[in-house]
Design a protein around this motif. Structure first.
Motif, PDB file in Angstrom:
ATOM      1  N   ARG A 275       0.707  -1.302   0.289  1.00  0.00           N
ATOM      2  CA  ARG A 275       0.228  -0.514  -0.258  1.00  0.00           C
ATOM      3  C   ARG A 275       0.489   1.136   0.504  1.00  0.00           C
ATOM      4  NH1 ARG A 275      -4.871   1.569   5.058  1.00  0.00           N
ATOM      5  NH2 ARG A 275      -5.165   3.514   3.107  1.00  0.00           N
ATOM      6  N   ARG A 276       2.075   1.425   0.958  1.00  0.00           N
ATOM      7  CA  ARG A 276       2.957   2.317   0.420  1.00  0.00           C
ATOM      8  C   ARG A 276       3.209   2.799  -0.845  1.00  0.00           C
ATOM      9  NH1 ARG A 276       8.150   2.404   5.379  1.00  0.00           N
ATOM     10  NH2 ARG A 276       8.980   1.959   3.343  1.00  0.00           N
ATOM     11  N   GLN A 281       3.571   6.382  -4.747  1.00  0.00           N
ATOM     12  CA  GLN A 281       3.299   6.526  -6.570  1.00  0.00           C
ATOM     13  C   GLN A 281       2.516   7.544  -6.844  1.00  0.00           C
ATOM     14  OE1 GLN A 281       3.192   2.797  -9.083  1.00  0.00           O
ATOM     15  NE2 GLN A 281       2.081   3.801 -10.711  1.00  0.00           N
ATOM     16  N   ALA A 282       1.723   7.248  -6.161  1.00  0.00           N
ATOM     17  CA  ALA A 282       0.188   8.494  -6.063  1.00  0.00           C
ATOM     18  C   ALA A 282       0.751   9.422  -6.348  1.00  0.00           C
ATOM     19  CB  ALA A 282      -0.895   8.101  -5.949  1.00  0.00           C
ATOM     20  N   TYR A 283       1.271   9.951  -4.857  1.00  0.00           N
ATOM     21  CA  TYR A 283       1.899  11.003  -4.321  1.00  0.00           C
ATOM     22  C   TYR A 283       2.895  12.152  -5.549  1.00  0.00           C
ATOM     23  CZ  TYR A 283       4.028  14.853  -1.347  1.00  0.00           C
ATOM     24  OH  TYR A 283       4.122  16.018  -0.782  1.00  0.00           O
ATOM     25  N   PRO A 295       9.779   6.485  -7.000  1.00  0.00           N
ATOM     26  CA  PRO A 295       9.232   6.302  -5.992  1.00  0.00           C
ATOM     27  C   PRO A 295      10.278   5.180  -6.095  1.00  0.00           C
ATOM     28  CG  PRO A 295       7.198   7.165  -5.823  1.00  0.00           C
ATOM     29  CD  PRO A 295       8.341   7.122  -6.948  1.00  0.00           C
ATOM     30  N   ASN A 296      11.024   4.414  -4.845  1.00  0.00           N
ATOM     31  CA  ASN A 296      11.883   2.718  -5.579  1.00  0.00           C
ATOM     32  C   ASN A 296      10.424   2.046  -5.129  1.00  0.00           C
ATOM     33  OD1 ASN A 296      13.416   0.607  -6.218  1.00  0.00           O
ATOM     34  ND2 ASN A 296      14.800   1.297  -5.065  1.00  0.00           N
ATOM     35  N   GLY A 297       9.849   1.394  -5.276  1.00  0.00           N
ATOM     36  CA  GLY A 297       8.879  -0.008  -4.886  1.00  0.00           C
ATOM     37  C   GLY A 297       8.541   1.051  -3.711  1.00  0.00           C
ATOM     38  N   SER A 298       8.385   0.397  -2.434  1.00  0.00           N
ATOM     39  CA  SER A 298       7.540   0.837  -0.924  1.00  0.00           C
ATOM     40  C   SER A 298       8.779   2.451  -0.298  1.00  0.00           C
ATOM     41  CB  SER A 298       7.599  -0.082   0.045  1.00  0.00           C
ATOM     42  OG  SER A 298       8.712  -0.302   0.292  1.00  0.00           O
ATOM     43  N   SER A 299       9.778   2.947  -1.031  1.00  0.00           N
ATOM     44  CA  SER A 299      10.548   3.736  -0.831  1.00  0.00           C
ATOM     45  C   SER A 299      10.707   4.919  -1.568  1.00  0.00           C
ATOM     46  CB  SER A 299      12.283   3.175  -0.927  1.00  0.00           C
ATOM     47  OG  SER A 299      12.323   2.055   0.555  1.00  0.00           O
ATOM     48  N   MET A 300      10.540   6.153  -0.713  1.00  0.00           N
ATOM     49  CA  MET A 300      10.822   7.504  -1.731  1.00  0.00           C
ATOM     50  C   MET A 300      11.837   8.503  -0.963  1.00  0.00           C
ATOM     51  SD  MET A 300       7.428   9.752  -2.903  1.00  0.00           S
ATOM     52  CE  MET A 300       7.364  10.933  -3.743  1.00  0.00           C
ATOM     53  N   GLN A 301      12.281   9.125  -1.817  1.00  0.00           N
ATOM     54  CA  GLN A 301      12.973  10.073  -1.123  1.00  0.00           C
ATOM     55  C   GLN A 301      12.560  11.536  -1.760  1.00  0.00           C
ATOM     56  OE1 GLN A 301      17.132   9.782  -0.722  1.00  0.00           O
ATOM     57  NE2 GLN A 301      16.519  11.996   0.783  1.00  0.00           N
ATOM     58  N   ILE A 302      12.429  11.512  -0.332  1.00  0.00           N
ATOM     59  CA  ILE A 302      11.257  13.299   0.060  1.00  0.00           C
ATOM     60  C   ILE A 302      11.769  13.915   1.125  1.00  0.00           C
ATOM     61  CG2 ILE A 302       9.829  13.597   1.353  1.00  0.00           C
ATOM     62  CD1 ILE A 302       8.315  11.070   1.049  1.00  0.00           C
TER      63      ILE A 302
END
Length: 535
Positions: A275-276, A281-283, A295-302
């Motif tokens: 889900r994350r 991805q939607a974000y 995003p890289n799967g369930s990780s994202m550089q924010i």
């Protein structure tokens, strides 16, 4: 730049027709006749109007900026695009009539990213306003306006920005954005809860013709973003200024922490990480973010840092993805051995080191921590022998906070300012080197902004306001009304204005400045501005 006619120039007939959710401010001027001859068709002419979600820009650099849109002719039903890539043309100009075009190009909207478009324009001039637009088929997007950052380390004498958070769609109208769009700003910062993932139904104040259940799939998340982005006031605020964005919990799941959902008894770790990944991805699909945040799967550089000359560095933080699970659940509780464990982290070791190194290396006058959850201590229990803290905020991770406070004190970091959202109310705090010592020196200030709508109309005070301020003498201001916060920076002072609305449960509310505080260079204390501040 203060262009009183600008809000009219940014909107097109189709923009008004499609974006009628909420209180619109646009008058609408067609720009079709201003197109150059070589701005050719980019897709089949039969394409229905696809720019229903407006345009946006973000993450400005001295030589460039991100331009965003998403093709969605049927926005609340997955977007309505065919599952094939489509070219989208873009232009950026020195004027809103596009007679002084400086760049143009084509970007491919891909179905796997919801037909979103992220254009990373470079080669622009620093500290300059530009206008931009997109074209798909014969359809033209609304016009957006954006501004590049000043040259690195250049002399910058002033900057004005607004920050906002928490815009629960059923809870009220986005009137704060209507006023923000007319403000004289250089940029906007959004601190999270751009959407809410829970059920939206007819119990809210906005008209709704069907129930929207809690979201889990990519189509669910895309439709939820579309519902919010159809609001014309939000679109106008996006179109008028570049935005810096970071997320909080509701873009994924309420009060999530690392790989732990709010309800681990109902969502397994594997299901939550899936889900994350969908939520990230939607974000990305709906925000003006650079490819470095893909995003890289369930990780994202924010978390990232943006500089505006020698005036201010913005460190945008991620207080969700790397944190330990909340102690004692995620509500309010007295300190326990678990919550007081000094090894616990809110930022994660890597981000924490990145933040401290950046603060030490910064050559800017003001060092901003743009983040999500309450930073200063906030004791919700009254009396000398009682304490109660939010386990979801920095109070639930006091060891992690103390590492930052010790660093600020020991390194004598000048002019750190914390910007915070999340709590649906306004606060102004002096940040102590040691919150256990009332005589401890201040090492920073914190401005907490209220919500756009979350919490409904609210009121200026709550029954516990006086006791809360007495219990926490470092907290200098509180208001429980909705609105946004405006900050005016110079080399000598930082002024924060709390702009509030009397109501959000119906459109058209006026706005006023509830309070203003000034921070002087080198003095991390809050000075209340007593004279009336203009809106």
């Amino acid at each position: 730049m203060n262009d009183s006619n600008h809000s009219e120039k940014l909107n097109r007939r189709s923009f008004l027709k499609k974006a009628g959710q909420g209180a619109g401010i646009a008058l609408g001027v067609s720009i079709a006749n201003t197109l150059p001859v070589n701005f050719a068709s980019a897709a089949p002419s039969s394409l229905s109007y696809p720019f229903t979600l407006g345009v946006a820009s973000g993450d400005p650099l001295p030589d460039g900026v991100v331009l965003w849109t998403r093709l969605a002719p049927d926005p609340l039903n997955g977007g309505g695009m065919k599952p094939t890539p489509l070219p989208v043309q873009w232009e950026i100009s020195l004027d809103s009539a596009f007679k002084k075009i400086v760049q143009r190009g084509t970007e491919i909207s891909k179905p796997e990213l919801g037909h979103s478009v992220h254009v990373e324009v470079n080669g622009l001039q620093p500290s300059k306003w530009y206008y931009y637009r997109f074209k798909a088929g014969t359809e033209i997007s609304p016009v957006g306006r954006t501004k590049t950052a000043p040259a690195l380390h250049s002399q910058v004498d002033h900057l004005t920005f607004a920050f906002a958070s928490c815009q629960n769609w059923p809870a009220g109208y986005y009137t704060a954005y209507q006023h923000m769009a007319k403000d004289d700003l250089d940029l906007v910062i959004h601190l999270g809860d751009y959407i809410y993932e829970g059920t939206h139904n007819s119990t809210g104040v906005r008209p709704i013709n069907k129930e929207y259940p809690e979201i889990y799939t990519i189509d669910d998340y895309r439709n939820r973003y579309a519902l919010y982005k159809l609001d014309s006031d939000l679109q106008a605020a996006h179109a008028n200024f570049p935005w810096l964005v970071t997320n909080d919990d509701h873009e994924v799941d309420n009060n999530w922490a690392g790989d732990v959902p709010q309800d681990p008894d109902k969502q397994s770790r594997e299901a939550f990480l899936k889900r994350r990944a969908i939520a990230f991805q939607a974000y990305y699909e709906h925000m003006p973010l650079r490819r470095t945040s893909y995003p890289n799967g369930s990780s994202m550089q924010i978390y990232r840092r943006l500089s505006f000359g020698n005036l201010v560095d913005f460190s945008l933080l991620d207080t969700r993805q790397y944190r330990d699970d909340q102690a004692n659940g995620d509500g309010w509780d007295s300190p326990t051995p678990e919550s007081m464990d000094a090894s616990r982290t809110l930022l994660g070791e890597k981000q924490e080191r990145w933040l401290l190194d950046g603060l030490a290396a910064s050559r800017a006058k003001w060092k901003v921590l743009a983040q999500q959850v309450f930073f200063a201590r906030r004791d919700g229990a009254f009396g000398p022998d009682q304490q109660s803290f939010s386990m979801d905020a920095w109070d639930g991770y006091p060891g992690a906070r103390q590492r930052i406070l010790n660093f600020l004190a020991e390194k004598n970091i000048s002019n750190p300012v914390v910007l915070t959202g999340d709590v649906h109310s306004s606060w102004a705090n002096e940040v102590k080197a040691n919150f256990d010592d009332a005589n401890s020196k201040n090492v920073a200030v914190e401005f907490v902004g209220t919500s756009i709508t979350s919490g409904g109309d609210g009121a200026d005070v709550r029954p516990d306001t006086a006791q809360t301020l007495e219990e926490n003498p470092h907290i200098k201001f509180f208001s429980n009304q909705r609105g946004y916060v405006r900050c005016k920076l110079t080399q000598q002072t930082w002024q924060t204005d709390y702009l509030v609305l009397p109501y959000v449960t119906r459109p058209g509310a006026p706005i006023e400045t509830r309070a203003s505080f000034v921070v002087e260079d080198g003095k991390p204390s809050l000075l209340a501005k007593t004279e009336p501040a203009s809106v």
